[in-house]
Design a protein around this motif. Structure first.
Motif, short mmCIF file in Angstrom:
data_model
loop_
_atom_site.label_atom_id
_atom_site.label_comp_id
_atom_site.label_asym_id
_atom_site.label_seq_id
_atom_site.Cartn_x
_atom_site.Cartn_y
_atom_site.Cartn_z
N UNK A 24 0.78 -1.19 0.07
CA UNK A 24 -0.14 0.22 0.14
C UNK A 24 0.96 1.17 -0.08
N UNK A 25 2.04 1.24 0.70
CA UNK A 25 2.94 2.37 0.92
C UNK A 25 3.35 2.45 -0.61
N UNK A 26 3.87 1.41 -1.18
CA UNK A 26 4.60 1.66 -2.46
C UNK A 26 3.65 2.09 -3.52
N UNK A 27 2.48 1.54 -3.43
CA UNK A 27 1.43 2.07 -4.43
C UNK A 27 1.18 3.48 -4.24
N UNK A 28 1.13 4.02 -2.99
CA UNK A 28 0.77 5.55 -2.75
C UNK A 28 1.94 6.27 -3.41
N UNK A 29 3.27 5.65 -3.17
CA UNK A 29 4.14 6.75 -3.71
C UNK A 29 4.27 6.68 -5.08
N UNK A 30 3.78 5.74 -5.83
CA UNK A 30 3.65 5.72 -7.13
C UNK A 30 2.41 6.26 -7.85
N UNK A 31 1.44 6.80 -6.90
CA UNK A 31 0.26 7.38 -7.58
C UNK A 31 -0.97 6.35 -7.73
N UNK A 32 -0.76 5.41 -7.25
CA UNK A 32 -2.01 4.30 -7.55
C UNK A 32 -2.93 4.30 -6.38
N UNK A 33 -3.40 5.57 -6.34
CA UNK A 33 -4.34 5.91 -5.02
C UNK A 33 -5.21 4.94 -4.66
N UNK A 34 -6.15 4.35 -5.55
CA UNK A 34 -7.33 3.53 -5.40
C UNK A 34 -6.68 2.25 -5.05
N UNK A 44 -5.51 -3.15 7.39
CA UNK A 44 -6.13 -2.80 8.37
C UNK A 44 -7.09 -3.73 9.23
N UNK A 45 -7.87 -4.39 8.26
CA UNK A 45 -8.64 -5.35 8.74
C UNK A 45 -7.95 -6.57 9.26
N UNK A 46 -7.00 -7.03 8.54
CA UNK A 46 -6.18 -8.06 8.98
C UNK A 46 -5.48 -7.67 10.28
N UNK A 47 -4.95 -6.57 10.48
CA UNK A 47 -4.53 -6.07 11.89
C UNK A 47 -5.58 -6.13 12.76
N UNK A 48 -6.45 -5.80 12.78
CA UNK A 48 -7.56 -5.77 13.67
C UNK A 48 -7.99 -7.32 14.10
N UNK A 49 -8.16 -8.11 13.24
CA UNK A 49 -8.40 -9.58 13.61
C UNK A 49 -7.04 -9.95 14.53
N UNK A 50 -5.82 -9.93 13.85
CA UNK A 50 -4.79 -10.46 14.61
C UNK A 50 -4.59 -9.60 16.15
N UNK A 83 4.50 -0.77 10.01
CA UNK A 83 4.21 -0.40 8.61
C UNK A 83 2.80 -0.19 8.42
N UNK A 84 1.75 -0.57 9.17
CA UNK A 84 0.58 0.07 8.92
C UNK A 84 0.45 1.33 9.27
N UNK A 85 1.01 1.87 10.66
CA UNK A 85 1.07 3.21 11.03
C UNK A 85 1.81 3.89 10.02
N UNK A 86 2.88 3.78 9.30
CA UNK A 86 3.40 4.32 8.39
C UNK A 86 2.50 5.00 7.04
N UNK A 87 1.80 3.90 6.72
CA UNK A 87 0.99 4.30 5.68
C UNK A 87 -0.38 5.12 6.02
N UNK A 88 -0.75 4.92 7.60
CA UNK A 88 -1.56 5.91 7.95
C UNK A 88 -1.20 7.24 8.02
N UNK A 89 0.17 7.43 8.59
CA UNK A 89 0.62 8.63 8.52
C UNK A 89 0.60 9.16 7.13
N UNK A 90 1.06 8.67 6.38
CA UNK A 90 1.14 9.24 4.78
C UNK A 90 -0.18 9.61 4.47
N UNK A 91 -1.27 8.85 4.86
CA UNK A 91 -2.70 9.22 4.36
C UNK A 91 -3.18 10.33 5.32
N UNK A 139 11.34 3.81 11.10
CA UNK A 139 10.73 4.34 9.91
C UNK A 139 9.42 5.23 10.44
N UNK A 140 8.69 4.68 11.27
CA UNK A 140 7.42 5.30 11.76
C UNK A 140 7.66 6.52 12.34
N UNK A 141 8.51 6.56 13.19
CA UNK A 141 8.82 7.61 14.02
C UNK A 141 9.56 8.85 13.01
#
Length: 315
Positions: A24-34, A44-50, A83-91, A139-141
């Protein structure tokens, strides 16, 4: 009594969140937003389950939790959160990113100490998770500092980055090199640890307030770590081609994560150090990571489907 499927997930299942989150981070950096948002939701869903399963075992299956916490795969929970936190920060979801950082930092010393106490010789690739989890916090900090949450976080990022390097060396000293040829997928974490270290270094090198010799050293370290990562990438890829290992294994998500992390580290280095050819290489590596992610997903679905069909036939 029949158990729900999610109650039997091993700690290594966190590598799915790591693989999907970094994609997701890589796709964000290259402009594939959707596509990036879709991967973010899935991670995110998988993280919640775990996280729910982790909490359940901590509260009601303490003996099992303590046994699993002593194994290196337990650190996937820390790495997945960063990793999930890094993507959330970028969002721009800074509150969620900070919460994930707090959880990761709280769990990291407990799990790391337990894992290190149970280390032994000739370990598989998961040994490198001691580095991955530590560099993930760096990375996240650093990402939160760049997003304006707090400049003091960049100092914390530097501390975790510097700590992660000797942890990599220690893990390499205990790594069973024959895993390069016969590993089930987690041997790639050796490359992923170098990649996330390079990503952390690139974010530190890109910090706009730092100049002078220290900043120059960070630039050199970034290129050195990325170079080592790519060399390791080629060696592991050659081993996969020479000794092909088809079929689904949960440890294959530990293959996808380093592929995606190598792409993101390359893209980040290209931006931080203004090296345009690296951006093109990062796009190629990201394409490979996305293709392997889809392949592993297909193998997972096929394995689950054939397993259900076999179970139905037996009944």
């Amino acid at each position: 009594m029949t158990q729900q499927w999610w109650r039997e997930l091993p700690p290594a299942a966190g590598s799915f969140v790591m693989a999907t989150g970094i994609l997701s981070v890589g796709l964000h950096l290259t402009g594939f937003a959707l596509a990036s948002r879709a991967a973010l939701v899935l991670a995110g869903v998988a993280w919640i389950v775990l996280a729910a399963d982790f909490t359940r075992r901590l509260l009601w299956q303490r003996a099992r939790w303590e046994t699993e916490a002593a194994t290196a795969p337990a650190l996937t929970g820390v790495a997945a959160s960063t990793v999930l936190g890094t993507r959330c920060a970028l969002a721009g979801w800074h509150g969620v990113a900070v919460a994930l950082l707090v959880l990761a930092v709280a769990a990291w010393p407990v799990l790391l100490a337990d894992v290190l106490r149970h280390w032994h010789r000739r370990m598989p690739g998961v040994a490198f998770l001691v580095c991955v989890s530590t560099e993930g916090i760096a990375v996240l900090t650093a990402t939160l500092a760049q997003e304006g949450v707090g400049e003091w976080l960049i100092v914390a990022a530097l501390g975790f980055f510097l700590l992660g390097i000797p942890l990599y060396v220690a893990a390499f000293a205990r790594f069973d090199l024959t895993q390069v040829w016969r590993g089930a997928g987690d041997q790639w974490v050796a490359s992923g640890a170098l990649a996330i270290s390079a990503l952390a270094a690139s974010k530190l090198a890109g910090w706009h307030h730092w100049t002078g010799a220290g900043h120059d050293l960070l630039r050199v370290l970034t290129l050195a770590l990325l170079g080592l990562c790519l060399i390791d990438y080629v060696i592991l890829l050659a081993a996969e081609l020479v000794r092909f290992r088809p079929g689904y294994d949960i440890r294959r998500w530990a293959t996808v994560f380093p592929l995606g992390m190598s792409a993101v580290a390359t893209l980040s280095t290209a931006a931080a150090l203004s090296i345009r050819p690296l951006h093109a290489l990062g796009v190629v590596l990201l394409t490979v990571a996305a293709a392997i992610w889809l392949l592993v997903c297909a193998e997972l679905l096929y394995t689950g489907w054939t397993g259900r069909r076999a179970g139905t036939a037996i009944k």
